[in-house]
Write a protein that holds these residues in place. Structure first.
Motif, PDB file in Angstrom:
ATOM      1  N   GLY A  73      39.215  44.775  41.367  1.00 25.66           N
ATOM      2  CA  GLY A  73      40.108  43.487  41.132  1.00 25.66           C
ATOM      3  C   GLY A  73      40.265  42.984  39.532  1.00 25.66           C
ATOM      4  O   GLY A  73      39.516  43.554  38.841  1.00 25.66           O
ATOM      5  N   PRO A  74      40.879  41.815  39.281  1.00 27.71           N
ATOM      6  CA  PRO A  74      40.695  41.231  38.062  1.00 27.71           C
ATOM      7  C   PRO A  74      39.059  40.704  37.896  1.00 27.71           C
ATOM      8  O   PRO A  74      38.385  40.686  38.916  1.00 27.71           O
ATOM      9  CB  PRO A  74      41.796  40.142  38.091  1.00 27.71           C
ATOM     10  CG  PRO A  74      41.714  39.804  39.680  1.00 27.71           C
ATOM     11  CD  PRO A  74      41.780  41.000  40.410  1.00 27.71           C
ATOM     12  N   VAL A  75      38.987  40.474  36.673  1.00 28.14           N
ATOM     13  CA  VAL A  75      37.582  40.026  36.301  1.00 28.14           C
ATOM     14  C   VAL A  75      37.262  38.659  37.015  1.00 28.14           C
ATOM     15  O   VAL A  75      36.093  38.278  37.275  1.00 28.14           O
ATOM     16  CB  VAL A  75      37.305  39.926  34.655  1.00 28.14           C
ATOM     17  CG1 VAL A  75      36.052  39.474  34.261  1.00 28.14           C
ATOM     18  CG2 VAL A  75      37.482  41.473  34.192  1.00 28.14           C
ATOM     19  N   SER A  76      38.127  37.854  37.047  1.00 27.03           N
ATOM     20  CA  SER A  76      37.810  36.497  37.429  1.00 27.03           C
ATOM     21  C   SER A  76      39.276  36.103  38.332  1.00 27.03           C
ATOM     22  O   SER A  76      40.319  36.425  38.096  1.00 27.03           O
ATOM     23  CB  SER A  76      37.731  35.388  36.269  1.00 27.03           C
ATOM     24  OG  SER A  76      38.663  35.536  35.431  1.00 27.03           O
ATOM     25  N   GLY A  77      39.186  34.994  38.964  1.00 27.98           N
ATOM     26  CA  GLY A  77      40.207  34.265  39.737  1.00 27.98           C
ATOM     27  C   GLY A  77      40.520  35.102  40.945  1.00 27.98           C
ATOM     28  O   GLY A  77      39.948  36.134  41.318  1.00 27.98           O
ATOM     29  N   VAL A  78      41.666  34.742  41.456  1.00 27.76           N
ATOM     30  CA  VAL A  78      42.383  35.189  42.659  1.00 27.76           C
ATOM     31  C   VAL A  78      42.463  36.840  42.628  1.00 27.76           C
ATOM     32  O   VAL A  78      42.981  37.282  41.638  1.00 27.76           O
ATOM     33  CB  VAL A  78      43.743  34.646  43.157  1.00 27.76           C
ATOM     34  CG1 VAL A  78      43.978  35.257  44.412  1.00 27.76           C
ATOM     35  CG2 VAL A  78      43.447  33.073  43.377  1.00 27.76           C
ATOM     36  N   GLY A  79      41.841  37.320  43.534  1.00 30.05           N
ATOM     37  CA  GLY A  79      41.734  39.014  43.785  1.00 30.05           C
ATOM     38  C   GLY A  79      40.583  39.478  43.396  1.00 30.05           C
ATOM     39  O   GLY A  79      40.325  40.577  43.520  1.00 30.05           O
ATOM     40  N   ALA A  80      39.739  38.873  42.340  1.00 33.23           N
ATOM     41  CA  ALA A  80      38.513  39.493  42.016  1.00 33.23           C
ATOM     42  C   ALA A  80      37.617  39.857  43.397  1.00 33.23           C
ATOM     43  O   ALA A  80      37.419  38.814  44.218  1.00 33.23           O
ATOM     44  CB  ALA A  80      37.697  38.563  41.084  1.00 33.23           C
ATOM     45  N   ARG A  81      37.002  40.883  43.326  1.00 37.97           N
ATOM     46  CA  ARG A  81      36.386  41.153  44.666  1.00 37.97           C
ATOM     47  C   ARG A  81      34.949  42.002  44.383  1.00 37.97           C
ATOM     48  O   ARG A  81      35.080  42.928  43.408  1.00 37.97           O
ATOM     49  CB  ARG A  81      37.283  42.277  45.613  1.00 37.97           C
ATOM     50  CG  ARG A  81      36.720  42.646  47.005  1.00 37.97           C
ATOM     51  CD  ARG A  81      37.707  43.570  47.595  1.00 37.97           C
ATOM     52  NE  ARG A  81      37.169  44.182  48.866  1.00 37.97           N
ATOM     53  CZ  ARG A  81      37.410  43.853  50.047  1.00 37.97           C
ATOM     54  NH1 ARG A  81      38.090  42.719  50.477  1.00 37.97           N
ATOM     55  NH2 ARG A  81      36.974  44.270  50.939  1.00 37.97           N
ATOM     56  N   ILE A  82      34.075  41.886  45.447  1.00 35.91           N
ATOM     57  CA  ILE A  82      32.953  42.729  45.431  1.00 35.91           C
ATOM     58  C   ILE A  82      32.745  43.150  46.766  1.00 35.91           C
ATOM     59  O   ILE A  82      32.580  42.354  47.442  1.00 35.91           O
ATOM     60  CB  ILE A  82      31.804  41.931  44.723  1.00 35.91           C
ATOM     61  CG1 ILE A  82      30.655  42.734  44.305  1.00 35.91           C
ATOM     62  CG2 ILE A  82      31.406  40.827  45.499  1.00 35.91           C
ATOM     63  CD1 ILE A  82      29.468  42.388  43.611  1.00 35.91           C
ATOM     64  N   ASP A  83      32.221  44.547  46.758  1.00 36.49           N
ATOM     65  CA  ASP A  83      31.881  45.051  48.045  1.00 36.49           C
ATOM     66  C   ASP A  83      30.639  45.498  48.095  1.00 36.49           C
ATOM     67  O   ASP A  83      29.863  45.967  46.936  1.00 36.49           O
ATOM     68  CB  ASP A  83      32.748  46.439  48.380  1.00 36.49           C
ATOM     69  CG  ASP A  83      34.029  45.793  48.760  1.00 36.49           C
ATOM     70  OD1 ASP A  83      34.442  45.985  49.914  1.00 36.49           O
ATOM     71  OD2 ASP A  83      35.129  45.992  47.869  1.00 36.49           O
TER      72      ASP A  83
END
Length: 413
Positions: A73-83
């Motif tokens: 996802g994006p680097v920051s903000g809504v949508g940034a994700r880590i699995d």
């Protein structure tokens, strides 16, 4: 037969009691922890509004430093994700994803974890506190819904240990990590600092002079820059070179009484690139008394070939810098303000999960004389460390930041 009947009745009673207690238990849980930091609100928000530094503060990597992390996802903000994925049962597999972001005040994560429950969220609220609002209170809230998962409702009795301990650990790691970030608000209202970004810097050739430790006096510093620039001008003329960019000042140390720095000029063979004006000699001729930098030149977009066999005059050295990633920003103001600007750029880089290395430097876009006025125009740079080299040094398989870097060979003194 009687004993069997008694056993069955007992089981029914236990099952009924279990159901009654489970129904009476809350179907959702909320857990709140808080911590306080003296870092600027911008720094705290940007750190939490991105997952680039998740590995540095999350309890996931505290419990299992070898956990596999994958950013998307994006680097920051809504949508940034880590699995993340871990062989440790305590950690397991899961993910964090930003679903809400309110500038400077609130970040909401949707969580997927091995723990029982649905609709898990982790909310970070930021509130200025303390004298003159110098500190920031970070309130972390965990919400989980068990619905009619009766076993989940019983698991909720232990959420303060299963989740709460990790929240406390994460907040402790977060505040300790923030303490290492320069406490400069790089988005302060009214600031002329702009265009913060990570960028590629092509390989380039520099002619460099070490000014050494110069008295912290504007006139003394200005005179030293001009005198050393004149040596660079002469060396350029003797070797058929032209400037490939603005004058560069590389800071070694800014002390209370002295300023230790180098000056450098990106150069190339005449006619090797787009037309660029040579370094000006100044109003009083070639003695360097009033010499200034060349007019701003567009940065090269391709790697330069190392120049060899140059005739170096006086204290001039030739330095070849390989391609690198840099954190950069634009600034307009007095040269004396640049130390705070350098710290601001470094603070921004750290919130993005980027590590600076070597010495900071500035391009003096409109020359030396203008730099000592309020109209000075600068490009401020920090070289970024190669994340692969850093990962190898730390022996941590965590995911590297999306903007990777390559090291810079620091100009020799």
């Amino acid at each position: 037969m009687t004993r069997l009947l008694e056993l069955l009745i007992s089981c029914v009673i236990v099952a009924v009691l279990f159901l009654v207690v489970a129904v009476l238990l809350p179907s959702s849980r909320t857990l709140t922890e808080s911590a306080e930091t003296n870092r600027r609100q911008t720094i705290v928000f940007d750190t939490l509004n991105s997952l680039q530094r998740f590995k540095d503060w999350s309890p996931v990597t505290a419990y299992d430093p070898g956990a596999e992390l994958k950013l998307s996802g994006p680097v920051s903000g809504v949508g940034a994700r880590i699995d993340y994925s871990s062989s440790l049962k305590r950690v397991g597999d899961g993910s964090w994803e930003i679903t809400e972001s309110v500038p400077q005040s609130r970040v909401v994560y949707a969580l997927e974890t091995p723990n029982r429950g649905n609709d898990k969220t982790m909310i970070f609220q930021l509130r200025p506190t303390g004298r003159n609002n110098r500190n920031i209170e970070i309130t972390q809230t965990y919400n989980v819904d068990y619905g009619w998962d009766l076993l989940g409702r019983f698991a909720g009795l232990y959420v303060s240990r299963n989740v709460g301990d990790g929240m406390k650990l994460g907040l402790d790691r977060l505040t300790n990590m923030l303490a290492a970030v320069p406490n400069v608000d790089y988005r302060a209202e009214g600031s002329t600092l702009a265009n913060l970004a990570a960028a590629d810097r092509p390989a380039e050739n520099l002619l460099l002079v070490s000014a050494g430790a110069v008295e912290r006096n504007n006139q003394v510093i200005q005179d030293s820059m001009k005198q050393n620039l004149e040596w660079i001008n002469r060396t350029m003329a003797a070797n058929g070179l032209e400037s490939a960019g603005p004058l560069r000042v590389i800071t070694t140390e800014l002390g209370r009484e002295t300023y230790t720095f180098d000056i450098a000029m990106p150069v190339r063979k005449k006619g090797a690139g787009s037309a660029a004006p040579a370094a000006a000699e100044g109003e009083n001729g070639a003695d360097g008394e009033n010499a200034t930098a060349a007019a701003p030149v567009a940065a090269p977009t391709t790697d330069a070939v190392e120049l060899t066999g140059l005739e170096l005059l006086g204290p001039v050295k030739a330095v070849y810098l390989p391609r690198a990633r840099v954190a950069r920003a634009d600034y307009k103001g007095f040269m004396a303000e640049l130390d705070n600007v350098r710290n601001a750029v470094r603070a921004w880089a750290l919130t993005q999960g980027l590590e600076v290395t070597d010495r900071p430097y500035e391009n003096y876009r409109n020359g030396i004389d203008a730099a000592f006025t309020e109209n000075g125009e600068f490009e401020v740079f920090w070289t970024l460390r190669d994340p692969q080299a850093a990962a190898a040094a730390n022996a941590t398989p965590a995911a590297a930041p999306a903007a990777d870097a390559t090291p810079e060979a620091a100009p020799a003194e």
